[in-house]
Design an enzyme around this catalytic site. Structure first.
Site, PDB file in Angstrom:
ATOM      1  N   GLU A 144      43.954  53.028  45.215  1.00 23.85           N
ATOM      2  CA  GLU A 144      43.800  52.031  44.150  1.00 23.85           C
ATOM      3  C   GLU A 144      43.736  50.668  44.827  1.00 23.85           C
ATOM      4  O   GLU A 144      44.640  49.853  44.727  1.00 23.85           O
ATOM      5  CB  GLU A 144      44.944  52.061  43.137  1.00 23.85           C
ATOM      6  CG  GLU A 144      44.618  51.174  41.930  1.00 23.85           C
ATOM      7  CD  GLU A 144      45.731  51.061  40.914  1.00 23.85           C
ATOM      8  OE1 GLU A 144      45.928  49.939  40.400  1.00 23.85           O
ATOM      9  OE2 GLU A 144      46.398  52.074  40.627  1.00 23.85           O
ATOM     10  N   HIS A 164      41.422  47.262  45.545  1.00 19.89           N
ATOM     11  CA  HIS A 164      40.394  46.569  44.780  1.00 19.89           C
ATOM     12  C   HIS A 164      39.557  45.616  45.613  1.00 19.89           C
ATOM     13  O   HIS A 164      39.973  45.126  46.661  1.00 19.89           O
ATOM     14  CB  HIS A 164      41.060  45.824  43.634  1.00 19.89           C
ATOM     15  CG  HIS A 164      41.866  46.732  42.747  1.00 19.89           C
ATOM     16  ND1 HIS A 164      41.294  47.735  42.011  1.00 19.89           N
ATOM     17  CD2 HIS A 164      43.201  46.813  42.519  1.00 19.89           C
ATOM     18  CE1 HIS A 164      42.243  48.388  41.347  1.00 19.89           C
ATOM     19  NE2 HIS A 164      43.406  47.854  41.650  1.00 19.89           N
ATOM     20  N   HIS A 185      42.176  53.129  35.201  1.00 15.82           N
ATOM     21  CA  HIS A 185      42.873  51.919  35.636  1.00 15.82           C
ATOM     22  C   HIS A 185      43.179  51.046  34.422  1.00 15.82           C
ATOM     23  O   HIS A 185      42.422  51.017  33.448  1.00 15.82           O
ATOM     24  CB  HIS A 185      42.012  51.143  36.632  1.00 15.82           C
ATOM     25  CG  HIS A 185      42.703  49.959  37.218  1.00 15.82           C
ATOM     26  ND1 HIS A 185      42.635  48.704  36.654  1.00 15.82           N
ATOM     27  CD2 HIS A 185      43.506  49.844  38.308  1.00 15.82           C
ATOM     28  CE1 HIS A 185      43.355  47.863  37.373  1.00 15.82           C
ATOM     29  NE2 HIS A 185      43.896  48.529  38.391  1.00 15.82           N
ATOM     30  N   ASP A 237      47.551  49.225  45.810  1.00 20.63           N
ATOM     31  CA  ASP A 237      47.085  48.268  44.803  1.00 20.63           C
ATOM     32  C   ASP A 237      46.755  46.918  45.456  1.00 20.63           C
ATOM     33  O   ASP A 237      46.994  45.855  44.912  1.00 20.63           O
ATOM     34  CB  ASP A 237      48.094  48.065  43.678  1.00 20.63           C
ATOM     35  CG  ASP A 237      47.449  47.600  42.364  1.00 20.63           C
ATOM     36  OD1 ASP A 237      46.248  47.252  42.385  1.00 20.63           O
ATOM     37  OD2 ASP A 237      48.139  47.579  41.334  1.00 20.63           O
TER      38      ASP A 237
END
Length: 330
Positions: A8, A10, A169, A293
């Site tokens: 996860e 980004h 998400h 994240d």
């Protein structure tokens, strides 16, 4: 632990910059924090350096929220998704193909074209599935299409055929559903609102009958399952008592069975050993995967916690690497 895989993680692109309210994000999260996040979303070199320092071998990247899901015009959304996937390939994954992989961006404003784009992204660009930022705006900024609703099942049929996972998400609740956060706007997003919104969305999928029609679907939830490992037994108990209630007739199995058979969860942004133990107790070590994240979270903080968490060594290997290797056929 060396060789970890994270999923996860980004990124952003110049095409995406107009889709989020930078001033609002800075007000809620702090200007210095958001300045650092925004610079790292665009940066490949610092990402790789951070991975090297923290024993992370592979990162599966995805467009930051809300992405294509927030674009009102369907034609614009479809074009945006295709261009974004090409940009991710050209500016990120092709730079370091052994270290950086990606989830596809898809525009559910047109489920058939989302399915076509996912197929192109998987077969031509080498992407590993899709990441969808919650509900899709259809018709206006305060209207939503959720992933369990009838128009989207055409997309799910293609996902099942391709046999790739979808990462669900978070995104913020609809503007009309944010009254409870008034005066406490910092709670709307990742601090609290994301989890409530996404957990409810996942429950809708469980109750819709989707996994009965397509039993091989795999959905990934971040943040240690958005609270579901702890709360789902209570939900299941109450639904047994309310079995004649509205919306409870489509699913053939209890919600807990869907969580254990159709969902994976990651540790993204939730670096808490007791929470990890609770998740493992509910769904087992085979369905939990390490994630950070990034750049909203720090790779060093996440890795130091995970590398020293009180879990068995073989479980650390599975959660840190093995489960992702198997799920994504890496």
């Amino acid at each position: 632990m060396k060789g970890k895989i994270v999923l996860e993680e980004h990124l952003s692109t110049p095409l995406n910059n107009g889709l989020w309210d930078a001033a609002s994000e800075a007000a809620r999260n702090g200007q210095a924090y958001m300045d650092d996040v925004e610079s790292r979303l665009l940066d490949v070199d610092r990402r790789i350096e951070d991975m090297d320092r923290n024993g992370i071998d592979i990162a599966i990247l995805s467009l930051t929220s809300p992405g294509a899901q927030s674009i009102i015009d369907p034609r614009e959304a479809v074009g945006f998704a295709r261009k974004t996937n090409d940009e991710i390939t050209g500016k990120f994954t092709s730079r370091c193909p052994k270290r950086l992989r990606a989830f596809a961006t898809v525009a559910l404003q047109s489920p058939r074209e989302a399915a076509d784009e996912l197929e192109r992204a998987v077969k031509e660009l080498g992407m590993l599935g899709a990441l969808i930022n919650g509900y899709t705006n259809v018709g206006g900024a305060d209207s939503a299409q959720y992933l369990d609703e009838a128009p989207v099942w055409e997309f799910w049929e293609r996902v099942a055929q391709l046999d790739v996972p979808v990462y669900l998400h978070p995104r913020e609740p609809l503007p009309s559903q944010q009254r409870i956060y008034e005066g406490y706007e910092s709670l709307v997003g990742s601090a609290w609102g994301f989890a409530h919104e996404t957990a409810t969305h996942a429950i809708r999928l469980m109750l819709s009958g989707l996994f009965d029609r397509y039993p091989n679907l795999s959905i990934i939830l971040g943040h240690l399952g958005e609270g579901l490992p702890l709360m789902l037994p209570r939900l299941e108990h109450r639904l047994r008592m309310q079995h004649e209630g509205i919306g409870l007739g489509a699913a053939k199995r209890p919600v807990g069975e869907y969580l254990s058979h159709n969902f994976y969860i990651t540790t993204s942004g939730h670096f808490h050993t007791a929470g990890l133990h609770a998740a493992i107790a509910e769904i087992g070590t085979d369905r939990v995967m390490f994630s950070v994240d990034y750049p909203y979270e720090n790779m060093a903080v996440a890795s130091e916690w995970f590398d020293n968490a009180v879990i068995a060594g073989n479980d650390r290997e599975k959660i840190g690497r093995g489960n992702a290797m198997q799920l994504f056929r890496l």
